[in-house]
Design an enzyme around this catalytic site. Structure first.
Site, PDB file in Angstrom:
ATOM      1  N   ASN A 459     -40.216  34.387 -76.825  1.00 37.97           N
ATOM      2  CA  ASN A 459     -40.689  34.849 -75.525  1.00 37.97           C
ATOM      3  C   ASN A 459     -42.099  34.341 -75.213  1.00 37.97           C
ATOM      4  OD1 ASN A 459     -40.446  36.299 -73.144  1.00 37.97           O
ATOM      5  ND2 ASN A 459     -41.335  38.149 -74.036  1.00 37.97           N
ATOM      6  N   LYS A 562     -50.075  37.285 -87.890  1.00 36.38           N
ATOM      7  CA  LYS A 562     -51.093  38.102 -88.578  1.00 36.38           C
ATOM      8  C   LYS A 562     -51.056  37.985 -90.095  1.00 36.38           C
ATOM      9  CE  LYS A 562     -49.848  41.788 -86.099  1.00 36.38           C
ATOM     10  NZ  LYS A 562     -49.407  41.250 -84.807  1.00 36.38           N
ATOM     11  N   VAL A 592     -55.072  40.121 -82.832  1.00 40.20           N
ATOM     12  CA  VAL A 592     -55.444  41.496 -82.486  1.00 40.20           C
ATOM     13  C   VAL A 592     -55.762  41.529 -80.995  1.00 40.20           C
ATOM     14  CG1 VAL A 592     -56.993  43.423 -82.939  1.00 40.20           C
ATOM     15  CG2 VAL A 592     -56.490  41.781 -84.767  1.00 40.20           C
ATOM     16  N   LEU A 596     -57.200  39.937 -75.319  1.00 39.58           N
ATOM     17  CA  LEU A 596     -58.529  40.538 -75.185  1.00 39.58           C
ATOM     18  C   LEU A 596     -59.535  39.820 -76.092  1.00 39.58           C
ATOM     19  CD1 LEU A 596     -57.599  44.336 -75.167  1.00 39.58           C
ATOM     20  CD2 LEU A 596     -58.177  42.882 -73.216  1.00 39.58           C
ATOM     21  N   GLY A 647     -38.080  47.360 -74.136  1.00 38.68           N
ATOM     22  CA  GLY A 647     -38.683  46.274 -74.905  1.00 38.68           C
ATOM     23  C   GLY A 647     -40.119  46.532 -75.304  1.00 38.68           C
ATOM     24  N   GLU A 650     -40.760  47.377 -81.180  1.00 42.12           N
ATOM     25  CA  GLU A 650     -40.025  46.393 -81.960  1.00 42.12           C
ATOM     26  C   GLU A 650     -38.544  46.793 -81.987  1.00 42.12           C
ATOM     27  OE1 GLU A 650     -41.079  43.583 -83.319  1.00 42.12           O
ATOM     28  OE2 GLU A 650     -43.170  43.878 -82.696  1.00 42.12           O
ATOM     29  N   LYS A 665     -54.221  44.801 -88.355  1.00 51.00           N
ATOM     30  CA  LYS A 665     -55.188  44.440 -87.318  1.00 51.00           C
ATOM     31  C   LYS A 665     -56.588  44.927 -87.675  1.00 51.00           C
ATOM     32  CE  LYS A 665     -51.837  44.360 -83.505  1.00 51.00           C
ATOM     33  NZ  LYS A 665     -51.359  45.028 -82.266  1.00 51.00           N
TER      34      LYS A 665
END
Length: 818
Positions: A459, A562, A592, A596, A647, A650, A665
């Site tokens: 996606n 990650k 993370v 942002l 959605g 998970e 994170k």
């Protein structure tokens, strides 16, 4: 046998050899100069050659110079001739003894003694009759020695004196008689062994020894490739490729990883210090690719010359030649001018202005030719400075830029190359180092080519690629960025000529191939770009384990993945060290907070001298949505199933509820802030009861109602205090120097900074020496395909900004060799 049958037979023999001799390797004198150099060459052969390949060699080190100096002593009848011959003998004996076993060395020294007797006889009788024969001993000794070493240590080997098969017309034009040469080569070659062939030397039709001129061994190598139909030729030399200018005088010259054949020929014609025009002639009608690499840094990818797509055709380089002559005459007008251009292989000409540019050595021949035309001629000393690139004579923007770069210089004329691949400025004075550097800067600035490989085509990967075309057109830093790779979990499409972004998924479906990690690393480690960036949008731990190999190859990584950034402390530190050692960049802003700029904020504070003492917040968009939405009006399990249907969670919501993602994170941010800790140092509250943790996903979803009473109780207890519940991550540096880190459910007052968010938002709070009483807050969407893809593009621009002025170190023998 008639002529047609002979040709057919030779063609069949050549095709058969093409299946056997797949690669020709040439080693120059500097690559074979000392015992240590020869050991390095043996390692290269061991790694890169197979039986039936051919190795072409020059004389060891300065042997040819020593032979020529000895020859001059013989012509002058000097008393020191005997001493010079003894020195030749002793130098070869030392090499032989240092590299071969005693028995083999003794046999080789016997051959050498016989050679010394022969050359002594020539030198003391009529040396002028045997100059070429005398000079050929350098290559003969080199080939015989290397073949003996290979036979002892590596594989069955034999050596060939090229005079036993290679026939040319004369030592001025050096045109090969391919038919006779191939026939005689087939008679002397030995299948199932590695052949070592003398470079530089050949014979004419009368059997007289001839030499092939400057860089003759390079020419020998491409002749061998032409005769055998070899797929590749590698010229192992003392520089690690072809550069955009002579790197000895232009420090900012950059390696040209791939050169189209026509451009390479033009560079050779116009004075490139590595390529020479004759070298490429035998490959004109072949698909053979020519490689230039350094034997002193053989792990480093060199330059490949062959047939390539549009990206390679965009390269520009600058070269020059001094000590030329501008010849002007009426005989150089019109058709006669074209005849003169061809006859004298002029550097450039103008049949309307009536001039040709030639080497000084051609002055006499031009004068004699013009005498038969009964016209006057004037010769003016000139130099040339040329911009070379694929069909640049048709690129108006390149020509305009070239003229601007020379606007303050005296220029006789700017001529188009007759081969279309260069613009040539004729200068009335020698081309200075300063002028060369100035023009090179103006013609090649911002020309570094960066390859982009995208791993993960789900996606977010799809959205990243959808945004890419607009980014490439509107961000100048991405002007020379090229999509060259697409990778899914099982298939990969790598195309070094570039992948059309608008057709990326269709091309992937049509052309992608299965791969394993070893094959993938082989593809990526041999890329032809100044830099390569891998964008990892996969959730795969296995793919993240390749980061170390990427960094060792100087490949840069942008990771939304990650796993690597939250791996064990030892592995994470190893990755940082490896990346630093190999000057690889590793960015992970989207690990993370999606898009942002939390990573940027932390880096900026640290780089500015601040010290972070606490980071806290809501780091999960899923948990943010759940707890901002949950008001006990419906059971928590129903809300969870609604989120799954939308959605938001998970596929297995326990991945979110476990807190492991938030824990990772927090670890990533703590490490970025300069603290060393591991996952086990972070307390993690799993919101899934133990009874539900080991169930299948289907079983868990069927029993999700078991969650309801816990969350209802937690909500009601908080509400009774006028508070709310949120899943909070926090690490802080205590006054005693200890770190405290945890993720879990917390009760917050309604006016807390983490209490009232837009569902799915993330919020990050940073306390530092500069931000103590009023902490820094960063808030916004913490998930979503657009913001995550945008965050990846932010990292891409950031990396390209750091790379734009980076220079690769030039590997020159005697300057910075290994």
């Amino acid at each position: 046998m008639n002529q047609v049958n002979v040709v057919e037979q030779l063609t069949a023999e050549r095709n058969q050899l093409a299946k056997q001799a797949v690669h020709v390797h040439k080693f120059g004198g500097s690559s074979l100069a000392t015992a240590q150099c020869i050991e390095r060459v043996v390692d290269i052969i061991r790694q890169h050659c197979q039986l039936n390949d051919l190795v072409v060699v020059s004389a060891n080190g300065d042997t040819t110079d020593a032979l020529f100096a000895t020859y001059q002593l013989a012509l002058e009848r000097q008393d020191t001739l005997t001493s010079a011959i003894a020195q030749l003998y002793q130098a070869q004996v030392e090499l032989i003894k240092s590299l071969l076993s005693a028995a083999t060395a003794e046999r080789m020294i016997d051959y050498l003694k016989s050679d010394i007797q022969q050359l002594t006889h020539w030198l003391t009788s009529t040396p002028e009759q045997y100059q070429a024969d005398f000079l050929s001993f350098g290559e003969l000794w080199s080939a015989r020695l290397l073949s003996a070493i290979l036979s002892e240590r590596v594989c069955p080997s034999y050596y060939l004196d090229a005079r036993d098969f290679l026939v040319i017309n004369n030592d001025q034009q050096c045109v090969v008689d391919n038919g006779i040469s191939l026939e005689q080569f087939n008679q002397v070659t030995q299948l199932g062994k590695l052949g070592v062939v003398t470079g530089y030397i050949s014979k004419d039709s009368a059997g007289k020894t001839c030499t092939l001129g400057r860089n003759g061994s390079d020419y020998s190598a491409t002749i061998m490739a032409s005769l055998t139909g070899a797929l590749n030729v590698t010229l192992w030399t003392d520089v690690d490729g072809i550069y955009s200018a002579d790197p000895r005088v232009v420090p900012t010259a950059r390696k040209l990883h791939r050169l189209p054949n026509g451009v390479a020929k033009e560079l050779g014609r116009l004075g490139n210090p590595v390529l020479h025009a004759k070298t490429l002639q035998p490959l004109t009608d072949h698909s053979t690719h020519l490689h230039v690499a350094s034997s002193f840094d053989y792990q480093n990818t060199g330059t490949e010359i062959g047939k390539f797509g549009q990206i390679a055709k965009q390269e520009l380089s600058v070269t020059y030649l001094n000590d030329l002559l501008l010849a002007q005459s009426e005989s150089f007008l019109g058709q006669q001018g074209e005849q003169a251009q061809h006859l004298f292989a002029a550097i450039c000409s103008d049949t309307e202005a009536g001039y040709i540019v030639i080497s000084q050595a051609q002055q006499k021949a031009v004068s004699q030719w013009l005498a038969s035309h009964d016209t006057e001629v004037s010769f003016t000393p000139v130099a040339i400075l040329a911009t070379v690139g694929h069909k640049v004579v048709h690129h108006g923007d390149v020509k305009a830029r070239f003229k601007r770069a020379l606007k303050h210089e005296q220029v006789f004329a700017i001529a188009n190359s007759p081969f279309q691949h260069s613009l040539i400025a004729i200068l009335p004075q020698a081309c200075s180092v300063e002028l060369l550097n100035h023009v090179h800067h103006d013609m090649t600035k911002d020309a570094r080519h960066i390859g982009l490989v995208v791993a993960g085509l789900g996606n977010i990967g799809e959205r990243f690629l959808q945004l890419l075309p607009k980014q490439l057109t509107q961000i100048p830093l991405l002007e020379n960025l090229h999509l060259v790779g697409l990778i899914s979990s099982k298939k990969a499409l790598i195309n070094n000529d570039g992948i059309e972004v608008s057709q990326a998924f269709a091309l992937f479906e049509q052309e992608a191939k299965n791969y394993d990690h070893q094959l993938l690393m082989s593809w990526l480690s041999n890329h032809p770009y100044d830099e390569l960036i891998v964008v990892d949008i996969t959730p795969s731990e296995a793919f993240s384990l390749l980061y170390g190999e990427f960094f060792k190859q100087g490949i840069h990584v942008i990771g939304a993945n990650k796993w690597a950034a939250s791996s064990s402390t030892e592995h994470y530190n190893d990755l940082l060290t490896t990346a630093q050692q190999h000057k690889s960049l590793w960015l992970g802003n989207t690990t993370v907070g999606a898009g942002l700029p939390i990573n940027y904020a932390i880096q900026d504070l640290i780089n500015s001298g601040d010290q972070i003492i606490e980071i806290s917040g809501i780091f999960s968009g899923t948990l943010s949505w759940l707890f901002e939405t949950y008001d006990n009006s419906v059971p928590f399990s129903q809300l969870l199933l609604d989120a799954l249907a939308q959605g938001i969670t998970e596929p297995d919501p326990r991945e979110d509820l476990s807190g492991r993602d938030v824990q990772r994170k927090l670890l990533i941010l703590a490490r970025m802030a300069g603290f060393e800790l591991s996952l086990t140092d972070i307390d993690c509250q799993n919101l899934v009861p133990e009874a539900l943790q080991q169930l299948s996903t289907e079983e868990f979803l069927a029993q999700a109602a078991a969650l309801d009473s816990y969350f209802a109780d937690a909500y009601l207890q908080a509400a009774d205090q006028g508070c709310c519940i949120r899943y909070i991550a926090k690490f802080s540096l205590q006054d005693n120097g200890q770190l405290c880190a945890s993720v879990g459910l917390a009760v917050l007052t309604e006016n807390d900074a983490f209490a009232n968010l837009t569902p799915c938002d993330n919020v990050f709070q940073i306390r530092s020496h500069w931000y103590q009483d009023n902490p820094l807050l960063i808030r916004g969407p913490g998930a979503g395909r657009d913001v995550t893809a945008g965050g990846l593009h932010s990292d891409l621009v950031n990396i390209c900004r750091q790379l734009v002025h980076r220079q690769q170190q030039v590997k020159l023998k005697g300057i910075n060799t290994l």
